[in-house]
Design a protein around this motif. Structure first.
Motif, PDB file in Angstrom:
ATOM      1  N   HIS A  88       0.866  -1.182   0.000  1.00 23.40           N
ATOM      2  CA  HIS A  88       0.000   0.000   0.000  1.00 23.40           C
ATOM      3  C   HIS A  88       0.904   1.234   0.000  1.00 23.40           C
ATOM      4  O   HIS A  88       2.105   1.112   0.225  1.00 23.40           O
ATOM      5  CB  HIS A  88      -0.895   0.028   1.241  1.00 23.40           C
ATOM      6  CG  HIS A  88      -1.810  -1.135   1.336  1.00 23.40           C
ATOM      7  ND1 HIS A  88      -1.480  -2.284   2.013  1.00 23.40           N
ATOM      8  CD2 HIS A  88      -3.045  -1.340   0.821  1.00 23.40           C
ATOM      9  CE1 HIS A  88      -2.469  -3.143   1.921  1.00 23.40           C
ATOM     10  NE2 HIS A  88      -3.436  -2.600   1.198  1.00 23.40           N
ATOM     11  N   VAL A  89       0.317   2.417  -0.204  1.00 25.56           N
ATOM     12  CA  VAL A  89       1.161   3.610  -0.132  1.00 25.56           C
ATOM     13  C   VAL A  89       1.836   3.649   1.231  1.00 25.56           C
ATOM     14  O   VAL A  89       1.228   3.337   2.250  1.00 25.56           O
ATOM     15  CB  VAL A  89       0.359   4.902  -0.419  1.00 25.56           C
ATOM     16  CG1 VAL A  89      -0.109   4.927  -1.848  1.00 25.56           C
ATOM     17  CG2 VAL A  89      -0.795   5.089   0.538  1.00 25.56           C
ATOM     18  N   CYS A  90       3.131   3.998   1.227  1.00 27.90           N
ATOM     19  CA  CYS A  90       3.887   3.922   2.474  1.00 27.90           C
ATOM     20  C   CYS A  90       4.894   5.055   2.641  1.00 27.90           C
ATOM     21  O   CYS A  90       5.530   5.152   3.692  1.00 27.90           O
ATOM     22  CB  CYS A  90       4.612   2.584   2.580  1.00 27.90           C
ATOM     23  SG  CYS A  90       5.864   2.342   1.291  1.00 27.90           S
ATOM     24  N   ILE A  91       5.063   5.891   1.608  1.00 25.86           N
ATOM     25  CA  ILE A  91       6.074   6.938   1.731  1.00 25.86           C
ATOM     26  C   ILE A  91       5.607   8.213   1.041  1.00 25.86           C
ATOM     27  O   ILE A  91       5.061   8.190  -0.060  1.00 25.86           O
ATOM     28  CB  ILE A  91       7.450   6.488   1.180  1.00 25.86           C
ATOM     29  CG1 ILE A  91       8.524   7.548   1.490  1.00 25.86           C
ATOM     30  CG2 ILE A  91       7.379   6.120  -0.290  1.00 25.86           C
ATOM     31  CD1 ILE A  91       9.939   7.045   1.385  1.00 25.86           C
ATOM     32  N   SER A  92       5.827   9.294   1.731  1.00 26.22           N
ATOM     33  CA  SER A  92       5.537  10.622   1.209  1.00 26.22           C
ATOM     34  C   SER A  92       6.717  11.091   0.370  1.00 26.22           C
ATOM     35  O   SER A  92       7.868  10.684   0.630  1.00 26.22           O
ATOM     36  CB  SER A  92       5.346  11.587   2.383  1.00 26.22           C
ATOM     37  OG  SER A  92       5.330  12.926   1.943  1.00 26.22           O
ATOM     38  N   PRO A  93       6.481  11.977  -0.584  1.00 25.36           N
ATOM     39  CA  PRO A  93       7.615  12.557  -1.298  1.00 25.36           C
ATOM     40  C   PRO A  93       8.468  13.449  -0.397  1.00 25.36           C
ATOM     41  O   PRO A  93       9.585  13.800  -0.758  1.00 25.36           O
ATOM     42  CB  PRO A  93       6.965  13.367  -2.422  1.00 25.36           C
ATOM     43  CG  PRO A  93       5.548  13.538  -2.036  1.00 25.36           C
ATOM     44  CD  PRO A  93       5.192  12.425  -1.112  1.00 25.36           C
ATOM     45  N   LEU A  94       7.969  13.779   0.789  1.00 25.65           N
ATOM     46  CA  LEU A  94       8.701  14.573   1.786  1.00 25.65           C
ATOM     47  C   LEU A  94       8.766  13.758   3.064  1.00 25.65           C
ATOM     48  O   LEU A  94       7.733  13.433   3.655  1.00 25.65           O
ATOM     49  CB  LEU A  94       7.969  15.904   2.020  1.00 25.65           C
ATOM     50  CG  LEU A  94       8.511  16.817   3.109  1.00 25.65           C
ATOM     51  CD1 LEU A  94       9.967  17.188   2.855  1.00 25.65           C
ATOM     52  CD2 LEU A  94       7.637  18.072   3.214  1.00 25.65           C
ATOM     53  N   HIS A  95       9.969  13.417   3.491  1.00 24.35           N
ATOM     54  CA  HIS A  95      10.091  12.499   4.637  1.00 24.35           C
ATOM     55  C   HIS A  95      11.471  12.601   5.298  1.00 24.35           C
ATOM     56  O   HIS A  95      12.370  13.250   4.774  1.00 24.35           O
ATOM     57  CB  HIS A  95       9.847  11.052   4.179  1.00 24.35           C
ATOM     58  CG  HIS A  95      10.750  10.635   3.058  1.00 24.35           C
ATOM     59  ND1 HIS A  95      10.393  10.769   1.737  1.00 24.35           N
ATOM     60  CD2 HIS A  95      11.995  10.109   3.051  1.00 24.35           C
ATOM     61  CE1 HIS A  95      11.374  10.323   0.965  1.00 24.35           C
ATOM     62  NE2 HIS A  95      12.373   9.929   1.753  1.00 24.35           N
TER      63      HIS A  95
END
Length: 161
Positions: A69-76
């Motif tokens: 599933h989605v798991c990472i933001s483009p900002l992290h």
């Protein structure tokens, strides 16, 4: 990933490095550094997210090939070093306010977290220079050093990343 969406960002199932920049954030409260947590903008509980103990004993997160599933933001953040990663498919600079939304910490021209003017003096610095506009609008460009000083300042303000 709910906070990522609240910040106006689109979470992904993997890391994309076509546009990859690093800014650095320092936070000081009465001269003492406050660590920016590891794993902001990353679902650290997804099996596709790898973790490792770092040399200082803290944990870092990353090595994401593909999550279910989605798991990472483009900002992290991968670790607690204060490095703010922007990793996207297209050139899309982020802003400090988006990061604070993901962190779930209030950031306004008068408040940082639970500290508010005039009871708590707050100063923002970008590359060592005092910044007096809305801190939420600071662009997270490559190599930018941002220092947030609450209360008594440290002995020196970081000027470079």
């Amino acid at each position: 990933m709910q906070l990522t969406r609240k910040a106006g960002l689109i979470p992904e199932r993997a890391e994309f490095l076509e546009y990859h920049v690093h800014a650095h954030l320092d936070v000081f409260v009465n001269g003492d550094p406050v660590r920016v947590p590891a794993g902001i903008g990353i679902n650290i509980h997804d099996p596709g997210v790898h973790s490792a103990k770092l040399q200082d004993g803290t944990t870092g997160y990353g090595g994401i090939q593909l999550c279910s599933h989605v798991c990472i933001s483009p900002l992290h953040t991968h670790d607690d070093s204060g490095i703010l990663h922007t990793e996207t498919k297209t050139v899309q600079p982020n802003r400090l306010g988006q990061f604070f939304t993901e962190w779930a910490v209030r950031l306004t021209p008068d408040c940082v977290g639970g500290f508010c003017k005039p009871e708590a003096p707050i100063a923002i610095f970008v590359d060592g220079e005092r910044y007096t506009s809305d801190p939420r609008e600071i662009e997270l460009s490559n190599g930018k050093e941002i220092a947030i000083v609450i209360g008594t300042p440290p002995s020196s303000i970081p000027e470079s990343f």
